[in-house]
Design an enzyme around this catalytic site. Structure first.
Site, PDB file in Angstrom:
ATOM      1  N   ASP A 101       0.823  -1.263  -0.052  1.00 49.71           N
ATOM      2  CA  ASP A 101       0.050  -0.012  -0.050  1.00 49.71           C
ATOM      3  C   ASP A 101       0.733   1.279   0.007  1.00 49.71           C
ATOM      4  O   ASP A 101       0.667   2.072  -0.758  1.00 49.71           O
ATOM      5  CB  ASP A 101      -0.843   0.069   1.073  1.00 49.71           C
ATOM      6  CG  ASP A 101      -2.387  -0.955   1.092  1.00 49.71           C
ATOM      7  OD1 ASP A 101      -2.804  -0.896   0.045  1.00 49.71           O
ATOM      8  OD2 ASP A 101      -2.755  -1.103   1.945  1.00 49.71           O
ATOM      9  N   VAL A 102       1.984   1.174   0.735  1.00 48.56           N
ATOM     10  CA  VAL A 102       2.697   2.353   0.737  1.00 48.56           C
ATOM     11  C   VAL A 102       3.281   2.776  -0.493  1.00 48.56           C
ATOM     12  O   VAL A 102       3.423   3.683  -1.115  1.00 48.56           O
ATOM     13  CB  VAL A 102       3.959   2.132   1.885  1.00 48.56           C
ATOM     14  CG1 VAL A 102       4.796   3.423   1.786  1.00 48.56           C
ATOM     15  CG2 VAL A 102       3.252   2.249   3.359  1.00 48.56           C
TER      16      VAL A 102
END
Length: 381
Positions: free
Chosen positions: A169-170
């Site tokens: 996600d990052v």
């Protein structure tokens, strides 16, 4: 003279939830953009992802939602869709990470909104793309599993292991940010926005870097090897007493210094260890020799000696120790943003620093719908 933020005046309509999209829009907010977070009446799922909680919202939610104003719009209601369209008419950027097709059904597709606002940069984040993968729900843990990251993480004789944070996600949020900034730059030349698409699986595959390149070049499937690097040695953690010391030896000069400080300079001339390929081939024996030599040494003293000699090394810290180190190095890793609802709340500082501009910490993470009335009045004005 007060430095300005790089994105002063930019308006972001943020329809995203959970992490990848909110993280990207938060970074736009840190750079000065006015980010309007559009939430369902139930709110972003991440608000409930706790414990721990800070007031009514989770610490998880707090990590990706500063510098935003929250408005509540039920997009299944016609009047609320009209308000969303009014926001889009004023926006420079739209961020969304619904399952592909959802925004189309709501009358908020890129094609529809680009007709209304040709300058709009519309960023869509999905799990597996808008084609064959559009029916699949994209969550970080799932993509770590099916995308191969877990297969190269963990001990050789252990099960596949996820990374300790939602790293996919990052990374995807950062890729989305890159795409948005590139599209905004292109808009300066053409006067028009465009549709930026990014998905978790593609972001992960691109982020496998040397592991992916090794597979593509040789057909050999990478495997987990603990803290070791598949192509560099010693580039791993060594047991020193009851602690772990990370060493990242990238060349022969650094290895020669490591051998000298370990008290065995002859290792650098041993044919088994004299070059990096040789050290990789003989890494088990090398690790055994180094750990025996260093068994009675103090990790902090070793770190100081190795660092002074230009050998990248340091203790394996926990999160608290990592923040302490960053503080000792003058990196100012924590900022505190006052909030009427929560008191002063600490946040991880942006890693960006500018010589002529500034990162801004104007707003704490918003309560659900905190700014609905003021934003709707602004849209009607």
């Amino acid at each position: 003279m007060t430095a300005t933020t790089p994105l002063d005046g930019l308006v972001v309509a943020d329809f995203s939830r959970v992490l990848a999209g909110p993280l990207a829009s938060m970074y736009l907010g840190d750079l000065g953009a006015d980010v309007i977070k559009v939430e369902h009446p139930d709110g972003d799922d991440a608000r409930r992802w706790g414990p721990p909680f800070v007031g009514p919202d989770s610490a998880y939610f707090m990590s990706a939602n500063r510098n935003k104003r929250s408005i509540v719009l039920d997009l299944s209601v016609e009047e609320n869709r009209k308000a969303a369209l009014a926001l889009v008419d004023r926006a420079d950027v739209l961020m969304e990470n619904f399952r592909p097709g959802t925004m189309d059904r709501l009358g908020l597709s890129y094609e529809e909104l680009a007709r209304r606002n040709p300058r709009l940069v519309y960023c869509s984040i999905s799990g597996f793309g808008s084609g064959e993968g559009s029916r699949l729900a994209g969550y970080d843990f799932l993509v770590q599993a099916v995308g191969g990251l877990m297969s190269v993480t963990g001990e050789p004789d252990g099960p596949p292991m996820k990374v300790g944070v939602a790293l996919v996600d990052v990374i995807t949020g950062l890729h989305a940010l890159i795409g948005v900034l590139a599209a905004l730059h292109e808009r300066r030349r053409t006067g028009r926005g465009q549709h930026v698409e990014v998905n978790l699986l593609s972001s992960l595959l691109a982020s496998l870097v040397n592991q992916a390149s090794t597979y593509l070049a040789t057909g050999e499937v990478p495997v987990a090897d603990g803290n070791r690097h598949p192509s560099i040695a010693p580039y791993e953690s060594l047991t020193v007493g009851e602690r772990q010391l990370a060493v990242a030896v990238g060349n022969d000069r650094q290895f020669r210094e490591l051998a000298r400080i370990a008290g065995a300079p002859e290792l650098a001339d041993d044919a088994r260890f004299a070059s990096n390929p040789a050290r990789v081939d003989n890494r088990d024996e090398l690790q055994e020799r180094l750990e025996a030599l260093l068994a009675d040494r103090d990790v902090d003293e070793l770190t100081a000696q190795l660092s002074a000699a230009g050998v990248p090394a340091g203790p394996v810290n926990d999160v608290a120790e990592a923040f302490k180190l960053a503080t000792l190095l003058g990196l100012e890793p924590v900022v505190r943003i006052p909030s009427d609802a929560r008191g002063e709340h600490p946040h991880v500082a942006s890693p960006l620093s500018f010589s002529a501009s500034a990162v801004s910490y104007r707003l704490p993470p918003p309560r659900l719908g905190e700014h609905t009335e003021v934003v709707l009045r602004w849209l009607q004005g």
